[in-house]
Design an enzyme around this catalytic site. Structure first.
Site, PDB file in Angstrom:
ATOM      1  N   HIS A  61       2.700  25.813 -31.065  1.00 29.81           N
ATOM      2  CA  HIS A  61       2.664  25.470 -32.480  1.00 29.81           C
ATOM      3  C   HIS A  61       1.334  24.810 -32.803  1.00 29.81           C
ATOM      4  O   HIS A  61       0.546  24.494 -31.916  1.00 29.81           O
ATOM      5  CB  HIS A  61       3.841  24.573 -32.878  1.00 29.81           C
ATOM      6  N   HIS A  85      -8.638  13.698 -32.399  1.00 27.97           N
ATOM      7  CA  HIS A  85      -7.355  13.349 -33.013  1.00 27.97           C
ATOM      8  C   HIS A  85      -6.487  12.770 -31.903  1.00 27.97           C
ATOM      9  O   HIS A  85      -6.069  13.485 -30.996  1.00 27.97           O
ATOM     10  CB  HIS A  85      -6.708  14.605 -33.609  1.00 27.97           C
ATOM     11  N   HIS A 117      -0.733  23.072 -29.869  1.00 36.96           N
ATOM     12  CA  HIS A 117      -0.036  22.224 -28.902  1.00 36.96           C
ATOM     13  C   HIS A 117       1.109  22.978 -28.249  1.00 36.96           C
ATOM     14  O   HIS A 117       1.795  23.775 -28.885  1.00 36.96           O
ATOM     15  CB  HIS A 117       0.517  20.992 -29.646  1.00 36.96           C
ATOM     16  N   TYR A 139       2.163  18.347 -45.556  1.00 33.27           N
ATOM     17  CA  TYR A 139       1.775  18.045 -44.175  1.00 33.27           C
ATOM     18  C   TYR A 139       0.423  18.687 -43.908  1.00 33.27           C
ATOM     19  O   TYR A 139       0.212  19.858 -44.248  1.00 33.27           O
ATOM     20  CB  TYR A 139       2.844  18.574 -43.225  1.00 33.27           C
ATOM     21  N   GLU A 142      10.449  18.892 -30.636  1.00 36.52           N
ATOM     22  CA  GLU A 142      10.096  18.247 -31.889  1.00 36.52           C
ATOM     23  C   GLU A 142      10.909  18.801 -33.064  1.00 36.52           C
ATOM     24  O   GLU A 142      10.830  19.986 -33.368  1.00 36.52           O
ATOM     25  CB  GLU A 142       8.608  18.447 -32.188  1.00 36.52           C
TER      26      GLU A 142
END
Length: 425
Positions: A362, A283, A326, A341, A332
């Site tokens: 997160h 990704h 992450h 999502y 963010e």
């Protein structure tokens, strides 16, 4: 209303709502056609490099300077200084409810978080707007920064000094610093606002992607000239150094008959974004989804990136396809326009928001992780969704109102509980 637009990002436009209103060959002739008044609106210093220089010449029925003194205007839900403590905790909000009482765009702005104040000329603030009536005999402008508006519910008609824009869910609109405008709605409307105190948004560099991709310049639309000749008392509200100020003019200030320049409001249809993604494995970093960026003084580290997560094909082989776990040096703020999502199976709903500050852990929740690790991989299209992110180098500080709101989800951390421990044998 059937509106016309001029296309191109950062282009130099000229437009007139009355034939012959634009001067030819000069900006401020001794006698402007029809007795109009020439006024320059500067969005950058006079001596800014040519590729950074933004300004527009306006030709209006009356000079802007002819008004009374401004007085403070009370609106306690909108703030631009964020002195409260920053939090490393992950935060998520359900959609804030639209008030029952008549509420227009100015009174419906609610600040959730920010990471600077207007005096610093850097950082951003994240607001939502909760609106159910049009602005009537009122006009607003922001002297502190440009406003990137992200509608989530209900279409907005943005009547600006330079013409009229429409923006509904799936579009964004950007109003430059200092441009006066009125917001009209047909019914309840909700959305998000990124108030950018720093360098103006521009298209990101494409690097090895090449000459084409992401948001293409031709898909940005600026208005054509349109004006109001209305001699009715109009309340003009400005945001200046974090506070609102109001004055009553004896006419509508949206009286620009013609203009030329490259400082303009504009809109963009997010469905036209040319999404880049892997066709092999892994990704890629979410920077590939950047629509607009506001650079800071550190190359490659943005004051703010506006990023979207649009419909796209997922074809990576032997890959965990949702966004991975992450910890990020950037902070963010996310919102959801419609759909779901792919890293959150529930809780993050259209009209809601989340905040993950610098180095806050997160990633996907338990259900999303389990599904993505067990699914039989085949080409799959994520469709019917549009999430976005305001990503900034500066840590966000949530407002007191945001922390005390009933919309704050107290159980957000629970979405990461229940992961089984890895077994080495």
């Amino acid at each position: 209303m059937d509106l016309r637009y001029q296309t191109g990002f950062g282009s130099y436009f000229e437009t007139e709502a009355h034939p012959g209103a634009l001067p030819v060959g000069r900006n401020s002739p001794q006698k402007v056609p029809f007795g109009l008044y020439a006024e320059q609106l500067s969005g950058s210093a006079f001596t800014a490099p040519r590729h950074e220089n933004r300004r527009t010449w306006l030709y209006r029925l009356r000079p802007s300077a002819g008004h009374e003194a401004y007085q403070p205007y009370a609106q306690d839900k909108l703030v631009s200084a964020f002195p409260g403590p920053a939090t490393p905790n992950r935060l998520r909000w359900s959609p804030l409810e639209i008030p029952a009482a008549p509420t227009d765009f100015v009174d419906g702005l609610v600040s959730l978080a920010g990471n600077a104040d207007a005096a610093t000329l850097g950082g951003i603030a994240a607001h939502v707007y909760l609106v159910n009536v049009s602005m009537k005999n009122r006009v607003f402008y922001n002297a502190d920064g440009e406003m990137l508006i992200v509608p989530q519910m209900g279409e907005l008609t943005l009547v600006t000094e330079m013409g009229v824009l429409k923006a509904g869910p799936g579009h964004i609109a950007v109003i430059p610093r200092g441009v006066r405008f009125r917001v009209e709605v047909e019914g309840p409307a909700r959305g998000y606002v990124c108030e950018n105190y720093g360098a103006a948004f521009r298209l990101p560099e494409l690097g090895p992607i090449g000459a084409n991709g992401l948001a293409n310049p031709r898909d940005f639309e600026a208005p054509v000239a349109a004006f109001e000749d209305i001699d009715t008392p109009t309340q003009v509200i400005q945001k200046f150094q974090g506070a609102l100020w109001a004055a009553t003019w004896d006419h509508s200030p949206l009286d620009v008959v013609a203009w030329h320049g490259n400082l303009t409001p504009y809109r963009y249809d997010l469905s036209r974004f040319n999404t880049i993604n892997t066709v092999s494995y892994d990704h890629p970093d979410p920077s590939i989804f950047t629509v607009l960026t506001s650079p800071s003084d550190t190359p490659g580290t943005a004051n703010c990136d506006f990023v979207i997560f649009p419909p796209r094909w997922m074809v990576a082989e032997d890959t965990f396809r949702p966004p991975w776990f992450h910890r990020n040096v950037m902070s963010e703020f996310m919102g959801l326009i419609h759909g779901a999502y792919d890293a959150k199976a529930g809780g993050f709903v259209p009209g809601g928001a989340s905040l993950h500050n610098c180095m806050s852990d997160h990633g996907p929740d338990v259900a999303s992780h389990k599904k993505a690790t067990e699914v039989v991989l085949a080409p799959h299209k994520i469709d019917g969704t549009m999430a976005f992110m305001f990503e900034s180098r500066w840590v966000f500080r949530p407002t007191h109102l945001a922390l005390e709101s009933a919309a704050l989800q107290s159980d957000y951390d629970a979405c990461w509980t229940g992961f089984p421990k890895a077994r080495l044998s």
